[in-house]
Write an enzyme that holds these catalytic residues in place. Structure first.
Site, mmCIF file in Angstrom:
data_model
loop_
_atom_site.group_PDB
_atom_site.id
_atom_site.type_symbol
_atom_site.label_atom_id
_atom_site.label_comp_id
_atom_site.label_asym_id
_atom_site.label_seq_id
_atom_site.Cartn_x
_atom_site.Cartn_y
_atom_site.Cartn_z
ATOM 1 N N HIS A 85 -23.520 15.284 2.489
ATOM 2 C CA HIS A 85 -23.319 15.768 1.120
ATOM 3 C C HIS A 85 -22.267 16.869 1.133
ATOM 4 C CE1 HIS A 85 -24.138 17.017 -2.957
ATOM 5 N NE2 HIS A 85 -24.145 18.277 -2.522
ATOM 6 N N VAL A 122 -5.521 -10.515 -6.896
ATOM 7 C CA VAL A 122 -5.398 -9.255 -6.147
ATOM 8 C C VAL A 122 -3.955 -8.751 -6.157
ATOM 9 C CG1 VAL A 122 -5.697 -8.209 -3.874
ATOM 10 C CG2 VAL A 122 -7.311 -9.945 -4.661
ATOM 11 N N LYS A 174 0.828 -1.219 0.000
ATOM 12 C CA LYS A 174 0.000 0.000 0.000
ATOM 13 C C LYS A 174 0.856 1.260 0.000
ATOM 14 C CE LYS A 174 -2.415 -2.679 -0.508
ATOM 15 N NZ LYS A 174 -2.503 -4.136 -0.445
HETATM 16 P P1 FAD Z 1 1.328 -14.078 8.401
HETATM 17 O O1 FAD Z 1 1.121 -12.631 8.262
HETATM 18 O O2 FAD Z 1 1.949 -14.806 7.267
HETATM 19 O O3 FAD Z 1 2.175 -14.276 9.727
HETATM 20 C C1 FAD Z 1 2.619 -15.528 10.133
HETATM 21 C C2 FAD Z 1 3.797 -15.322 11.031
HETATM 22 O O4 FAD Z 1 4.112 -16.549 11.645
HETATM 23 C C3 FAD Z 1 5.057 -14.858 10.294
HETATM 24 O O5 FAD Z 1 5.560 -13.725 10.925
HETATM 25 C C4 FAD Z 1 5.999 -16.046 10.408
HETATM 26 O O6 FAD Z 1 7.362 -15.658 10.496
HETATM 27 C C5 FAD Z 1 5.521 -16.656 11.708
HETATM 28 N N1 FAD Z 1 5.829 -18.073 11.838
HETATM 29 C C6 FAD Z 1 5.519 -19.092 10.985
HETATM 30 N N2 FAD Z 1 5.941 -20.252 11.476
HETATM 31 C C7 FAD Z 1 6.530 -19.977 12.669
HETATM 32 C C8 FAD Z 1 7.153 -20.777 13.654
HETATM 33 N N3 FAD Z 1 7.261 -22.081 13.519
HETATM 34 N N4 FAD Z 1 7.636 -20.150 14.741
HETATM 35 C C9 FAD Z 1 7.548 -18.799 14.888
HETATM 36 N N5 FAD Z 1 6.974 -18.016 13.998
HETATM 37 C C10 FAD Z 1 6.456 -18.598 12.899
HETATM 38 N N6 FAD Z 1 -4.342 -8.914 3.102
HETATM 39 C C11 FAD Z 1 -5.260 -7.961 3.317
HETATM 40 O O7 FAD Z 1 -6.175 -8.169 4.101
HETATM 41 N N7 FAD Z 1 -5.168 -6.740 2.698
HETATM 42 C C12 FAD Z 1 -4.191 -6.451 1.829
HETATM 43 O O8 FAD Z 1 -4.135 -5.343 1.282
HETATM 44 C C13 FAD Z 1 -3.210 -7.431 1.574
HETATM 45 N N8 FAD Z 1 -2.191 -7.179 0.734
HETATM 46 C C14 FAD Z 1 -1.224 -8.124 0.553
HETATM 47 C C15 FAD Z 1 -0.178 -7.825 -0.309
HETATM 48 C C16 FAD Z 1 0.825 -8.752 -0.518
HETATM 49 C C17 FAD Z 1 1.966 -8.416 -1.449
HETATM 50 C C18 FAD Z 1 0.790 -10.001 0.174
HETATM 51 C C19 FAD Z 1 1.886 -11.008 -0.009
HETATM 52 C C20 FAD Z 1 -0.260 -10.302 1.031
HETATM 53 C C21 FAD Z 1 -1.273 -9.360 1.217
HETATM 54 N N9 FAD Z 1 -2.363 -9.633 2.059
HETATM 55 C C22 FAD Z 1 -3.327 -8.679 2.253
HETATM 56 C C23 FAD Z 1 -2.512 -10.924 2.755
HETATM 57 C C24 FAD Z 1 -2.082 -10.801 4.219
HETATM 58 O O9 FAD Z 1 -0.750 -10.366 4.277
HETATM 59 C C25 FAD Z 1 -2.266 -12.128 4.921
HETATM 60 O O10 FAD Z 1 -3.587 -12.576 4.756
HETATM 61 C C26 FAD Z 1 -1.972 -12.005 6.411
HETATM 62 O O11 FAD Z 1 -0.665 -11.558 6.635
HETATM 63 C C27 FAD Z 1 -2.202 -13.332 7.118
HETATM 64 O O12 FAD Z 1 -1.913 -13.183 8.466
HETATM 65 P P2 FAD Z 1 -1.416 -14.405 9.355
HETATM 66 O O13 FAD Z 1 -1.215 -13.868 10.722
HETATM 67 O O14 FAD Z 1 -2.316 -15.570 9.177
HETATM 68 O O15 FAD Z 1 -0.027 -14.850 8.704
HETATM 69 P P1 AMP Z 2 -4.785 -15.173 -6.430
HETATM 70 O O1 AMP Z 2 -5.093 -16.593 -6.009
HETATM 71 O O2 AMP Z 2 -5.910 -14.201 -6.245
HETATM 72 O O3 AMP Z 2 -3.490 -14.681 -5.874
HETATM 73 O O4 AMP Z 2 -4.575 -15.240 -8.008
HETATM 74 C C1 AMP Z 2 -3.627 -16.067 -8.628
HETATM 75 C C2 AMP Z 2 -3.983 -16.164 -10.099
HETATM 76 O O5 AMP Z 2 -2.920 -16.796 -10.806
HETATM 77 C C3 AMP Z 2 -5.248 -16.969 -10.389
HETATM 78 O O6 AMP Z 2 -6.168 -16.150 -11.056
HETATM 79 C C4 AMP Z 2 -4.749 -18.120 -11.259
HETATM 80 O O7 AMP Z 2 -5.678 -18.462 -12.276
HETATM 81 C C5 AMP Z 2 -3.471 -17.559 -11.875
HETATM 82 N N1 AMP Z 2 -2.516 -18.592 -12.323
HETATM 83 C C6 AMP Z 2 -2.104 -19.686 -11.647
HETATM 84 N N2 AMP Z 2 -1.210 -20.417 -12.380
HETATM 85 C C7 AMP Z 2 -1.052 -19.762 -13.572
HETATM 86 C C8 AMP Z 2 -0.270 -19.993 -14.769
HETATM 87 N N3 AMP Z 2 0.547 -21.052 -14.890
HETATM 88 N N4 AMP Z 2 -0.357 -19.091 -15.785
HETATM 89 C C9 AMP Z 2 -1.163 -17.999 -15.665
HETATM 90 N N5 AMP Z 2 -1.921 -17.755 -14.570
HETATM 91 C C10 AMP Z 2 -1.889 -18.598 -13.534
#
Ligand code: FAD
Ligand code: AMP
Length: 478
Positions: free
Chosen positions: A451, A191, A58
């Site tokens: 508004h 996304v 973001k």
């Molecule tokens: P995580 O955030 O993955 O955290 C898990 C944690 O557990 C990590 O810190 C890891 O190091 C730790 N861990 C794992 N195993 C162990 C272990 N054995 N011991 C100690 N620590 C451990 N979601 C949104 O809602 N809005 C968004 O705009 C959005 N944008 C995103 C953009 C990107 C590029 C990506 C990659 C993801 C985005 N997401 C977004 C998804 C979001 O980041 C995840 O859904 C969210 O972080 C999940 O939270 P979580 O706590 O389940 O896991």
């Molecule tokens: P998301 O699950 O929202 O992160 O989206 C991942 C996207 O990648 C999905 O829309 C899939 O259809 C697409 N995808 C997965 N494998 C392939 C591939 N080999 N070539 C092109 N698109 C793919």
């Protein structure tokens, strides 16, 4: 003898850190284990979300959006500036400072709430024991009455495009490009692919998104998805649907990608390739053999509606369990589980979890699409309103997009809200609250909105459900 806790949480992402804070607030003696270390070797809280996910993406989306506003749109509203230049190093520095502030905030919240931070890798060794191996390899076993696994997820890798150090990367690498690639390929129009493709397109890359499916954003109402596709195309994002990537080859410092589409085998050459084909649960090494926690067929930890695993007093939340991989879903599950452990009744409404794509305009939705409802045999009525007829959107020079409400034809209850517009990610909260309170479309229609505000488009969409939008010419007559 190591400490005994009421709750040990494994993972300090938005699922785990929220669960730990809530549990501590409920008076439970709580520890949270985190293994993530930053480049300086310091343990950092916040997981994927704060370090390589929601927050850094973001920050780059916002700075690249501001850049485009200055370059392409200031003149339209009478602001004359010299041609702006994107300073990528400075943008990355800003993004990193945002990460650091957020990450530091969680550590401060742990201290303030009395959560014990355990640094290292946690492993559930029995239903009441967690072994923590610190960064020097020393293992300590802690006992707990309850364990919450919040280990998160990692990017999916696919055989046709093995990752390289800096040419074929995941979303994490795409947050770190130090210069704008001339030709950028993105695999996956989900996304993350659309967000990161947008960032680098805005900063000057030629971006091609290769998506295997024939449909664009199938989880979004088709009217909104169609409008979004049109708007992103207008911005120059080349989104190729029905294009399945089958192979890649790194030649010098270029990536040649092979894909198949309706016309057969195709090839494109890129300077960088981002693989955004989804994320998979991370459970490797988190649960010792013999503990008996079951995984489902896709590798997610199997849980019931209240995030209980099959092993008593062991819970799992967030990206490592079923449901949308979203930070706010993980956090709400964290709150629910902490409340249950503290002896309260708690549950989640999985039907009212919003999703947002932070492109420009943003796409946001909650609940069913019109197509979902029809497929389920539910009769619906819908109301839509274009932002081009909203005074505030026009004043903001952001008239693109539309809002759509899907309501049950018989009861008028809101079943879904889908929006593409500036700030759709903020507007969608109205749909979430409406659905959480079981509101009808008429409830929103009878509400007084400020508004001028872009929220008035939601009001008008609610009025349009009965054909009575005020600022729309082709409304139904009684
Ligand atoms: P995580 O955030 O993955 O955290 C898990 C944690 O557990 C990590 O810190 C890891 O190091 C730790 N861990 C794992 N195993 C162990 C272990 N054995 N011991 C100690 N620590 C451990 N979601 C949104 O809602 N809005 C968004 O705009 C959005 N944008 C995103 C953009 C990107 C590029 C990506 C990659 C993801 C985005 N997401 C977004 C998804 C979001 O980041 C995840 O859904 C969210 O972080 C999940 O939270 P979580 O706590 O389940 O896991
Ligand atoms: P998301 O699950 O929202 O992160 O989206 C991942 C996207 O990648 C999905 O829309 C899939 O259809 C697409 N995808 C997965 N494998 C392939 C591939 N080999 N070539 C092109 N698109 C793919």
């Amino acid at each position: 003898m190591a400490d005994k806790f009421d709750v040990i949480v494994i993972g300090a992402g938005p699922g785990g850190y929220v669960a730990a804070i809530r549990a501590a607030q409920m008076g439970l003696k709580t520890a949270c284990v985190e293994k993530w270390v930053n480049k300086e070797g310091k343990t950092v809280h916040g997981g994927t979300c704060l370090n390589v996910g929601c927050i850094p993406s973001k920050a780059l989306l916002e700075t690249s959006h501001k850049f485009v506003e200055a370059r392409d749109h200031f003149a339209e509203v009478g602001i004359e500036v010299d041609e702006p230049k994107a300073n990528i190093a400075k943008m990355l520095e800003f993004k990193n400072s945002v990460i650091n502030k957020n990450v530091g905030g969680i550590s401060a919240l742990f201290k303030a709430n009395g959560v014990t931070s355990l640094e290292g890798k946690g492993k559930v060794t029995s239903s009441t024991e967690v072994e923590v191996t610190d960064h020097d390899g020393n293992a300590t076993t802690y006992t707990a009455d309850n364990i919450v696994i919040a280990a998160g997820s990692v990017p999916v890798e696919i055989p046709p495009t093995p990752l390289t150090d800096d040419l074929i990367v995941t979303s994490t690498g795409a947050l770190e490009f130090t210069e704008v690639p001339k030709r950028l390929g993105v695999i996956g129009a989900g996304v993350i692919g659309l967000e990161l493709g947008s960032v680098w397109k805005r900063l000057g890359a030629e971006v091609t998104v290769l998506e295997a499916m024939d449909s664009f954003l199938p989880m979004v109402d088709s009217a909104i998805a169609k409008e979004t596709q049109k708007l992103l195309k207008k911005q120059g994002l080349d989104i190729k649907l029905g294009a399945r990537v089958t192979g890649s080859e790194v030649k010098d410092s270029e990536v040649v990608v092979k894909y198949t589409d309706a016309d057969g085998e195709q090839e494109m050459t890129f300077d960088k390739l981002i693989v955004c084909v989804g994320r998979r649960p991370y459970t490797q090494g988190v649960i010792a053999d013999g503990v008996g926690v079951e995984l489902d067929e896709r590798g997610f930890i199997f849980v019931d509606d209240q995030c209980r695993t099959n092993v008593p007093n062991v819970y799992a939340i967030g990206d490592c369990v079923r449901g949308p991989m979203l930070a706010h879903k993980a956090s709400e599950e964290g709150v629910m589980v902490a409340d249950i452990i503290a002896g309260h009744k708690a549950e989640m409404n999985y039907d009212a979890i919003p999703s947002v794509i932070y492109t420009s305009p943003e796409v946001a939705w909650v609940g069913m699409t019109e197509q979902d409802a029809k497929a389920k045999g539910i009769e619906v009525k819908t109301g839509s309103f274009p932002f081009s007829a909203n005074g505030r959107a026009l004043a903001n020079n952001a008239p693109e997009g539309m809002a759509k409400i899907i309501a049950d034809a018989e009861t008028d209850r809101i079943l879904g809200m889908h929006i593409v517009s500036q700030h759709a990610g903020e507007l969608i909260a109205q749909g979430v609250i409406a659905m959480e309170f079981g509101s009808s479309a008429e409830d929103l229609a009878l509400t007084c909105y400020a508004h001028p505000s872009t929220s008035e488009a939601i009001h008008e969409a609610a009025l349009a459900v009965e054909g009575h939008a005020i600022h729309m010419a082709n409304r139904k007559k009684r």
